[in-house]
Write an enzyme that holds these catalytic residues in place. Sequence first.
Site, short mmCIF file in Angstrom:
data_model
loop_
_atom_site.label_atom_id
_atom_site.label_comp_id
_atom_site.label_asym_id
_atom_site.label_seq_id
_atom_site.Cartn_x
_atom_site.Cartn_y
_atom_site.Cartn_z
N ASN A 173 0.82 -1.23 0.00
CA ASN A 173 0.00 0.00 0.00
C ASN A 173 0.85 1.27 0.00
O ASN A 173 0.49 2.28 -0.60
CB ASN A 173 -1.01 0.00 1.15
CG ASN A 173 -0.39 -0.13 2.51
OD1 ASN A 173 0.76 -0.59 2.66
ND2 ASN A 173 -1.11 0.29 3.53
N LYS A 218 12.26 -7.69 2.32
CA LYS A 218 11.39 -8.27 1.30
C LYS A 218 10.32 -7.25 1.01
O LYS A 218 9.48 -6.95 1.85
CB LYS A 218 10.72 -9.57 1.77
CG LYS A 218 9.91 -10.22 0.66
CD LYS A 218 8.83 -11.17 1.16
CE LYS A 218 7.49 -10.50 1.34
NZ LYS A 218 6.85 -9.98 0.11
N GLY A 270 1.75 -5.44 7.67
CA GLY A 270 0.78 -6.16 6.83
C GLY A 270 -0.46 -6.50 7.62
O GLY A 270 -0.82 -5.81 8.58
N GLU A 298 3.53 -4.14 12.69
CA GLU A 298 2.62 -3.04 12.32
C GLU A 298 1.49 -3.65 11.52
O GLU A 298 1.65 -3.94 10.34
CB GLU A 298 3.34 -2.00 11.45
CG GLU A 298 4.46 -1.28 12.13
CD GLU A 298 3.99 -0.22 13.09
OE1 GLU A 298 2.75 -0.07 13.28
OE2 GLU A 298 4.85 0.45 13.65
N LEU A 299 0.33 -3.85 12.17
CA LEU A 299 -0.73 -4.64 11.50
C LEU A 299 -1.94 -3.77 11.16
O LEU A 299 -1.83 -2.55 11.10
CB LEU A 299 -1.06 -5.85 12.37
CG LEU A 299 0.18 -6.65 12.82
CD1 LEU A 299 -0.19 -7.80 13.71
CD2 LEU A 299 1.03 -7.11 11.65
N CYS A 310 -3.60 1.61 6.59
CA CYS A 310 -3.93 0.96 7.87
C CYS A 310 -4.54 1.95 8.87
O CYS A 310 -5.25 1.54 9.77
CB CYS A 310 -2.72 0.26 8.45
SG CYS A 310 -1.28 1.30 8.57
N GLU A 352 -11.55 -5.09 8.83
CA GLU A 352 -10.92 -3.94 8.18
C GLU A 352 -11.25 -3.97 6.69
O GLU A 352 -10.90 -4.94 6.01
CB GLU A 352 -9.40 -4.04 8.37
CG GLU A 352 -8.65 -2.89 7.75
CD GLU A 352 -7.14 -2.99 7.94
OE1 GLU A 352 -6.61 -4.11 8.01
OE2 GLU A 352 -6.50 -1.93 8.05
P1 NAD Z 1 -2.23 -10.72 2.88
O1 NAD Z 1 -2.65 -10.93 4.27
O2 NAD Z 1 -2.10 -11.91 1.97
O3 NAD Z 1 -0.80 -10.00 2.80
C1 NAD Z 1 -0.50 -8.83 3.52
C2 NAD Z 1 1.01 -8.57 3.34
O4 NAD Z 1 1.74 -9.60 3.96
C3 NAD Z 1 1.48 -8.59 1.88
O5 NAD Z 1 2.46 -7.58 1.73
C4 NAD Z 1 2.06 -9.97 1.68
O6 NAD Z 1 3.10 -9.99 0.72
C5 NAD Z 1 2.61 -10.26 3.04
N1 NAD Z 1 2.58 -11.68 3.37
C6 NAD Z 1 1.55 -12.54 3.22
N2 NAD Z 1 1.88 -13.76 3.69
C7 NAD Z 1 3.15 -13.67 4.14
C8 NAD Z 1 4.05 -14.58 4.75
N3 NAD Z 1 3.69 -15.84 5.02
N4 NAD Z 1 5.29 -14.14 5.06
C9 NAD Z 1 5.66 -12.85 4.83
N5 NAD Z 1 4.85 -11.94 4.28
C10 NAD Z 1 3.61 -12.34 3.93
O7 NAD Z 1 -3.25 -9.72 2.29
P2 NAD Z 1 -3.28 -8.79 1.01
O8 NAD Z 1 -4.43 -9.21 0.17
O9 NAD Z 1 -1.98 -8.60 0.33
O10 NAD Z 1 -3.64 -7.44 1.74
C11 NAD Z 1 -4.90 -7.29 2.30
C12 NAD Z 1 -4.88 -7.11 3.77
O11 NAD Z 1 -3.61 -6.86 4.27
C13 NAD Z 1 -5.73 -5.92 4.12
O12 NAD Z 1 -6.99 -6.36 4.48
C14 NAD Z 1 -5.01 -5.24 5.23
O13 NAD Z 1 -5.61 -5.59 6.44
C15 NAD Z 1 -3.64 -5.81 5.23
N6 NAD Z 1 -2.59 -4.84 4.91
C16 NAD Z 1 -2.17 -4.03 5.91
C17 NAD Z 1 -1.19 -3.11 5.67
C18 NAD Z 1 -0.71 -2.18 6.75
O14 NAD Z 1 -0.19 -1.14 6.43
N7 NAD Z 1 -0.82 -2.55 8.02
C19 NAD Z 1 -0.64 -3.02 4.39
C20 NAD Z 1 -1.07 -3.88 3.39
C21 NAD Z 1 -2.05 -4.80 3.67
#
Ligand code: NAD
Length: 478
Positions: free
Chosen positions: A153, A176, A229, A251-252, A285, A382
């Site tokens: 994002n 990464k 994430g 940071e979730l 977030c 969320e």
């Molecule tokens: P997701 O849960 O699949 O992934 C979220 C992030 O985590 C991505 O960058 C992904 O590459 C990374 N990731 C996923 N599995 C991983 C693993 N096993 N090891 C290391 N990294 C891993 O979801 P998505 O579809 O990419 O994003 C949607 C959700 O993620 C949203 O609903 C939001 O809640 C959350 N998000 C939060 C932030 C934040 O700034 N806190 C940023 C991006 C996404």
Amino acid sequence: MMMYEDLKLYIDGEFTSGNSGAGEDVLNPSNDEVLAHVPHAKQSELDAAVVAAEKGFAEWRKMSAFERYKIMRKAAELMRARADDIGRAMTMEQGKVNVEAKLEVMMSADVIDFFAEEGKRAYGRIIPARVDGVRQMVIPEPVGIVAGFSPWNFPVSQAARKIGGALAAGCSIIVKCPEETPGSPIGMVRCFHDAGVPAGVLNLVYGVPAELSEYLIPHSSIRKISFTGSVPVGKQLAALAGAHMKRATMELGGHSPMLIFDDIDTDRVATLTSGLKWRNAGQVCISPTRFFVHEKVYDNFVAKFTDIAKNMKVGDGLDADTQMGPLANPRRINAMESIIADAQEKGAKVATGGSRIGNQGNFFEPTVLTDVPEDARIMSEEPFGPVAVMLPFKDTDEVLERANKLPYGLASYAFTHDAGLATKVADALDHGMVSINHHGLAVPETPFGGIKDSGYGHEQSIEGLQAYMSNKFVTQMG
Ligand code: NAD
């Protein structure tokens, strides 16, 4: 016109495509076109990155904070000089409006500057001893090699917070970055390379996320994890870090409440909070989701907020008149459609928006929902997209209880001219960050972080440097 980045991994001071041949296409969310192919790191590239980071750490930790500062400042200057190109790559791969993308690069340069400066002030302390002739010292040391995981994002700023904190502390890092938005992080890493960061200090990898985290987190050379994430992935990685006794910053996600009291200028606050909601198409977030509006100003506020949403120009982030770009990937469209349909089935009304725009690209209408029942999924999940929920309230204590009731605790907001009420609200909001009467979050010198399911630890600010240091206690006689 600038071409999109040539996508590479960065290991031991070299840009490389790796040996595995694996990788994935990067798509433009405005038109679904393939922009480029990003290589994936597999076992041999990861092994090489760890060896490089070990070497880089040995060299970087010995370098004075002042010398590190000079290299980091130079990297920040290069980021500013290249902000147009890096920002353009970011808009092409992530979708956000180009002004926002460029601003993100400029703000990230400020983050690097802040940490460069703060690294020179990583003071320890002397503790008065009980025994004559004894000196008791607390000496901050870099924690070691860091594994950072940053999301799509904010492709540059989320990585900059990790790289800046780690490098200022004297750590080396393997970061990464997001496979879906890899070009702008590479643009930033090139700035560090060109600024003269020694080989191995900063390494950038892409790959299958779970493969990379399962390799890096347990690895005996890695001492610190920093992840940004989603909550479910964060919990999984925190558990893995815990199993291997690795320090971690998490940071979730969040589900930010916005409290609007009845003594405010409705039009002004509706305009201001609209900016906050539709920024990056709500994929933030700290994006406000639950708008608790005092019943005396509810109708006016909702009318103005809805009017602004209706008139937003949604389009390609590179077009000068676009106010909101596409969602970053098709998963977000599915998520919006499903969470909005659920709310409607349970009785919610759509004041504006609610649908995908066209069939090309991931465009979605800015959406305002009213009459949303408590059991609708959007009240607790969320949304991470362009949807706001309007909820009337009457009583301050009751609204504070509603604002605090979710398991998340990242950002919260309030608008009131009553100073006593503002203080009460700031004290009562059970969130890691509270912003009152303006949008004041995410500045480099202030701490950024959540509580409860939103994670632990801070980024940016002095806390964001301490996250990469450990304090050694030395007691010495004679
Ligand atoms: P997701 O849960 O699949 O992934 C979220 C992030 O985590 C991505 O960058 C992904 O590459 C990374 N990731 C996923 N599995 C991983 C693993 N096993 N090891 C290391 N990294 C891993 O979801 P998505 O579809 O990419 O994003 C949607 C959700 O993620 C949203 O609903 C939001 O809640 C959350 N998000 C939060 C932030 C934040 O700034 N806190 C940023 C991006 C996404």
